[in-house]
Design a protein around this motif. Structure first.
Motif, short mmCIF file in Angstrom:
data_model
loop_
_atom_site.label_atom_id
_atom_site.label_comp_id
_atom_site.label_asym_id
_atom_site.label_seq_id
_atom_site.Cartn_x
_atom_site.Cartn_y
_atom_site.Cartn_z
N GLY A 1 -13.95 123.09 38.32
CA GLY A 1 -15.09 123.61 37.56
C GLY A 1 -15.40 125.06 37.84
N VAL A 2 -14.38 125.83 38.24
CA VAL A 2 -14.58 127.24 38.57
C VAL A 2 -13.90 128.11 37.50
CG1 VAL A 2 -14.12 129.08 40.24
CG2 VAL A 2 -14.70 126.78 41.04
N LEU A 3 -14.67 128.98 36.89
CA LEU A 3 -14.13 129.90 35.89
C LEU A 3 -13.53 131.10 36.59
CD1 LEU A 3 -13.90 130.62 32.84
CD2 LEU A 3 -16.07 131.83 33.10
N ARG A 4 -12.34 131.49 36.18
CA ARG A 4 -11.73 132.69 36.75
C ARG A 4 -11.14 133.52 35.62
NH1 ARG A 4 -5.94 132.93 38.73
NH2 ARG A 4 -4.83 131.61 37.25
N THR A 5 -11.05 134.81 35.85
CA THR A 5 -10.48 135.74 34.87
C THR A 5 -9.29 136.44 35.51
OG1 THR A 5 -12.62 136.11 33.82
CG2 THR A 5 -10.90 137.73 33.41
N VAL A 6 -8.15 136.42 34.84
CA VAL A 6 -6.96 137.12 35.32
C VAL A 6 -7.00 138.54 34.76
CG1 VAL A 6 -4.45 137.19 35.33
CG2 VAL A 6 -5.63 134.99 35.48
N ALA A 7 -7.25 139.49 35.65
CA ALA A 7 -7.36 140.89 35.22
C ALA A 7 -6.01 141.57 35.17
CB ALA A 7 -8.29 141.65 36.16
N LEU A 8 -5.09 141.15 36.04
CA LEU A 8 -3.78 141.78 36.16
C LEU A 8 -2.71 140.73 35.90
CD1 LEU A 8 -4.62 143.74 39.43
CD2 LEU A 8 -4.61 144.67 37.11
N VAL B 1 -9.28 128.27 51.95
CA VAL B 1 -10.29 128.61 50.95
C VAL B 1 -10.25 127.60 49.81
CG1 VAL B 1 -10.29 131.07 51.49
CG2 VAL B 1 -8.69 130.18 49.79
N THR B 2 -11.34 127.52 49.09
CA THR B 2 -11.46 126.64 47.93
C THR B 2 -11.59 127.50 46.68
OG1 THR B 2 -13.87 126.57 47.92
CG2 THR B 2 -12.71 125.00 49.39
N PRO B 3 -11.41 126.91 45.50
CA PRO B 3 -11.65 127.68 44.28
C PRO B 3 -13.05 128.30 44.24
CG PRO B 3 -10.46 125.69 43.75
CD PRO B 3 -10.84 125.58 45.20
N HIS B 4 -14.05 127.60 44.79
CA HIS B 4 -15.41 128.16 44.79
C HIS B 4 -15.50 129.41 45.67
CE1 HIS B 4 -17.33 124.88 42.53
NE2 HIS B 4 -16.47 124.09 43.15
N ASP B 5 -14.71 129.45 46.75
CA ASP B 5 -14.69 130.65 47.60
C ASP B 5 -14.12 131.85 46.87
OD1 ASP B 5 -15.70 129.23 49.81
OD2 ASP B 5 -13.68 128.60 50.41
N LEU B 6 -13.30 131.59 45.85
CA LEU B 6 -12.62 132.66 45.13
C LEU B 6 -13.36 133.08 43.86
CD1 LEU B 6 -8.97 131.29 45.47
CD2 LEU B 6 -9.97 133.22 46.71
N ALA B 7 -14.49 132.45 43.58
CA ALA B 7 -15.25 132.80 42.39
C ALA B 7 -15.63 134.28 42.43
CB ALA B 7 -16.50 131.93 42.29
N GLY B 8 -15.39 134.98 41.34
CA GLY B 8 -15.74 136.39 41.26
C GLY B 8 -14.66 137.33 41.75
N GLN B 9 -13.55 136.79 42.30
CA GLN B 9 -12.46 137.64 42.75
C GLN B 9 -11.66 138.19 41.56
OE1 GLN B 9 -11.49 138.57 45.95
NE2 GLN B 9 -13.45 137.69 46.61
N VAL B 10 -11.00 139.33 41.79
CA VAL B 10 -10.04 139.86 40.81
C VAL B 10 -8.72 139.15 41.05
CG1 VAL B 10 -8.79 141.89 40.04
CG2 VAL B 10 -11.20 142.09 40.71
N PHE B 11 -8.15 138.56 40.00
CA PHE B 11 -6.93 137.79 40.15
C PHE B 11 -5.72 138.50 39.55
CE2 PHE B 11 -10.04 134.45 40.70
CZ PHE B 11 -9.46 133.65 41.68
N VAL B 12 -4.61 138.40 40.28
CA VAL B 12 -3.29 138.79 39.78
C VAL B 12 -2.56 137.49 39.48
CG1 VAL B 12 -1.18 140.07 40.22
CG2 VAL B 12 -3.31 140.75 41.35
N ASP B 13 -1.97 137.38 38.30
CA ASP B 13 -1.28 136.13 37.97
C ASP B 13 -0.22 136.39 36.91
OD1 ASP B 13 -0.62 133.41 37.96
OD2 ASP B 13 -2.72 132.80 38.06
#
Length: 302
Positions: free
Chosen positions: A214-221, A183-195
């Protein structure tokens, strides 16, 4: 300014308590208080705010603490250097590490060091990479095993240990796991991230990879230990991007290669001071690492 005044000041600053600091230093509380007052008179400023419940540093106290710790570290290194010339290694070895660092088995390395140098007291601290770099640079740690820094400086050197690609971990029923494809970062766009906390090496490596793509991600957990991260992913509460060796820690999870990040890899290093400031104990530990004692291609702290 007497050295013992600085020692007393650092003890109170670290313990945030006069009684505990006096007990640790094995001095009377009245003598400790007098020592601090003498230092405050010399500097012509209060160093602590004292209440009935707690002791906190003033702005001047915070400024002095880093300098005092550095001075005491240099004095300790001087004593240890003289002892080493005399053929005896003693004193303290203060080591820092991130959790599950690759390229070194920390416990085995320290055990090998203790067998060779039983008169040296070993102290171990576990923090994120940014904090570890600061602790080594200011002399509070002799060396640390961490994620790579932005480069060498006057007070800090990075000795490469190993590098590895980043991997995506997800629940086996996740739609990405069913395809089994990289997978690429673009494939993960919109996913909920644990980090991890932003101070941790894996989080910093992942943030850099996604920023470069250039992919924005949000760490929810957000967690501060590896097993909590794996538990959350195992419950299908989110996906995680981690160094490749993490995949062996929970075989039930699906592990997918992360592509499309250019040269982004997870690099682990030994952070050591400049050669002039490196203690004999730290040099001895690095020599053991070079000999293969405690070296490891997998994780070193569980």
């Amino acid at each position: 300014m007497e050295l013992r005044h600085l020692q007393h000041f650092v003890a109170v600053a670290e313990d945030r308590h006069f009684t505990r600091a006096a007990e640790r230093l094995m001095v009377s509380q009245s003598g400790l208080s007098a020592s601090i007052r003498a230092l405050e008179r010399e500097l012509q400023t209060p160093l602590f705010v004292r209440t009935t419940r707690r002791v906190t540093l003033t702005e001047a106290g915070r400024a002095l603490l880093s300098e005092a710790q550095g001075i005491l570290a240099q004095v300790r290194a001087a004593h240890e250097a003289v002892a080493a010339v005399q053929g005896v290694m003693r004193g303290t070895l203060a080591v820092g590490t991130e959790q599950c660092i690759a390229g070194v088995h920390v416990a085995e390395l320290l055990a090998a060091f203790r067998r060779r140098h039983p008169d040296v007291e070993i102290r171990l601290r576990q923090w994120g990479s940014a904090a570890l770099a600061e602790e080594v640079a200011t002399g509070r740690l002799d060396l640390a095993f961490a994620y790579r820094t932005e480069g060498d400086g006057d007070h800090l050197r990075s000795v490469p240990l190993t590098s590895e690609p980043m991997t995506v971990l997800c629940h086996p029923d996740h739609r990405l796991a069913r395809s089994g494809a990289p997978v690429t970062p673009h494939d993960l766009a919109g996913q909920v991230f644990v980090d991890f906390h932003p101070d941790w090496g894996p989080r910093r490596a992942t943030d850099a990879a996604f920023a470069a793509a250039g992919v924005l991600r949000t760490v929810a957990l957000e967690v501060n230990d590896v097993h909590s991260l794996l538990d959350l992913v195992d419950q299908d509460l989110g996906v995680a991007v981690v160094p490749r060796h993490f995949r062996h820690k929970r075989e039930s999870l699906a592990a997918l290669p992360l592509k499309g990040t250019g040269e982004a890899v997870y690099e682990t290093v030994a952070l050591v001071p400049s050669p002039r400031a490196t203690s004999p104990a730290a040099r001895a530990l690095m020599a053991l690492l070079g000999d293969g004692s405690g070296g490891d291609s997998g994780d070193g702290t569980g």
